[in-house]
Design a protein around this motif. Structure first.
Motif, PDB file in Angstrom:
ATOM      1  N   GLY A 152      35.189  55.912  28.484  1.00 52.70           N
ATOM      2  CA  GLY A 152      35.438  55.551  29.863  1.00 52.70           C
ATOM      3  C   GLY A 152      34.566  54.417  30.371  1.00 52.70           C
ATOM      4  N   GLY A 153      33.599  54.008  29.584  1.00 53.04           N
ATOM      5  CA  GLY A 153      32.694  52.940  29.981  1.00 53.04           C
ATOM      6  C   GLY A 153      33.254  51.564  29.708  1.00 53.04           C
ATOM      7  N   SER A 154      32.405  50.559  29.941  1.00 53.70           N
ATOM      8  CA  SER A 154      32.819  49.164  29.810  1.00 53.70           C
ATOM      9  C   SER A 154      31.798  48.378  29.002  1.00 53.70           C
ATOM     10  N   LEU A 155      32.298  47.349  28.353  1.00 46.98           N
ATOM     11  CA  LEU A 155      31.465  46.366  27.683  1.00 46.98           C
ATOM     12  C   LEU A 155      32.116  45.004  27.853  1.00 46.98           C
ATOM     13  N   LYS A 156      31.284  43.969  27.803  1.00 48.06           N
ATOM     14  CA  LYS A 156      31.812  42.609  27.830  1.00 48.06           C
ATOM     15  C   LYS A 156      31.272  41.861  26.626  1.00 48.06           C
ATOM     16  N   LEU A 157      32.173  41.446  25.764  1.00 43.07           N
ATOM     17  CA  LEU A 157      31.813  40.672  24.592  1.00 43.07           C
ATOM     18  C   LEU A 157      31.867  39.183  24.910  1.00 43.07           C
ATOM     19  N   SER A 158      30.996  38.449  24.257  1.00 43.67           N
ATOM     20  CA  SER A 158      30.983  36.990  24.380  1.00 43.67           C
ATOM     21  C   SER A 158      31.031  36.379  22.986  1.00 43.67           C
ATOM     22  N   CYS A 159      31.615  35.213  22.916  1.00 46.46           N
ATOM     23  CA  CYS A 159      31.652  34.469  21.661  1.00 46.46           C
ATOM     24  C   CYS A 159      31.381  33.004  22.009  1.00 46.46           C
ATOM     25  N   VAL A 160      30.270  32.513  21.512  1.00 46.65           N
ATOM     26  CA  VAL A 160      29.896  31.123  21.771  1.00 46.65           C
ATOM     27  C   VAL A 160      30.220  30.285  20.533  1.00 46.65           C
ATOM     28  N   ALA A 161      30.940  29.214  20.751  1.00 48.76           N
ATOM     29  CA  ALA A 161      31.349  28.329  19.658  1.00 48.76           C
ATOM     30  C   ALA A 161      30.510  27.060  19.653  1.00 48.76           C
ATOM     31  N   SER A 162      30.219  26.595  18.470  1.00 48.55           N
ATOM     32  CA  SER A 162      29.543  25.311  18.318  1.00 48.55           C
ATOM     33  C   SER A 162      30.151  24.576  17.134  1.00 48.55           C
ATOM     34  N   GLY A 163      30.073  23.261  17.180  1.00 52.04           N
ATOM     35  CA  GLY A 163      30.594  22.462  16.078  1.00 52.04           C
ATOM     36  C   GLY A 163      32.073  22.177  16.151  1.00 52.04           C
ATOM     37  N   ILE A 164      32.719  22.585  17.249  1.00 53.12           N
ATOM     38  CA  ILE A 164      34.136  22.304  17.434  1.00 53.12           C
ATOM     39  C   ILE A 164      34.374  21.744  18.832  1.00 53.12           C
ATOM     40  N   ILE A 165      35.521  21.081  18.986  1.00 56.20           N
ATOM     41  CA  ILE A 165      35.946  20.678  20.331  1.00 56.20           C
ATOM     42  C   ILE A 165      36.648  21.886  20.924  1.00 56.20           C
ATOM     43  N   PHE A 166      35.895  22.676  21.645  1.00 60.23           N
ATOM     44  CA  PHE A 166      36.319  24.023  22.024  1.00 60.23           C
ATOM     45  C   PHE A 166      37.653  24.028  22.759  1.00 60.23           C
ATOM     46  N   ASN A 167      37.873  23.063  23.642  1.00 58.15           N
ATOM     47  CA  ASN A 167      39.038  23.179  24.532  1.00 58.15           C
ATOM     48  C   ASN A 167      40.361  22.865  23.845  1.00 58.15           C
TER      49      ASN A 167
END
Length: 116
Positions: A15-30
């Motif tokens: 019933g709880g929550s978490l927020k995952l993040s993913c940081v990218a480097s070395g690419i043109i992210f958009n």
């Protein structure tokens, strides 16, 4: 060198929550579509959520209404907000990116464990 680095996993009660993040480097992210996959113990990896480079989203039926994927192109980061977590959400969560040129990359994964 391309890197996708996930964070935010951990142990949470049902019933709880978490927020995952993913940081990218070395690419043109958009120019990349970003995806979250997960691999539960003893099972195959499965697609959880997708966000295209223009912000369109799609979800696995099992997480619709509970998970939200978003991206911040200024920070080269994609997020996965996970609410109402259930035991069956326990898995290693992976970040993945791809573009129309055929390039694709995986992160190393972050463990999410939901206790009942």
């Amino acid at each position: 060198q391309v890197q996708l680095v996930e964070s935010g996993g951990g142990l949470v009660q049902r019933g709880g929550s978490l927020k995952l993040s993913c940081v990218a480097s070395g690419i043109i992210f958009n120019i990349y579509a970003m995806r979250w996959y997960r691999q539960p113990p003893g099972k195959e990896r499965e697609l959880v959520a997708t966000i295209t480079r223009d912000g369109r989203t799609n979800y696995a039926d099992s997480v619709k209404g509970r998970f939200t994927v978003s991206r911040d192109n200024a920070k080269n980061t994609v997020y996965l907000q996970m609410n109402s977590l259930q035991a069956e959400d326990t898995a290693v969560y992976y970040c993945y990116c791809s573009n129309f040129g055929g390039s694709n990359y995986w992160g190393q994964g972050t463990q999410v464990t939901v206790s009942s």
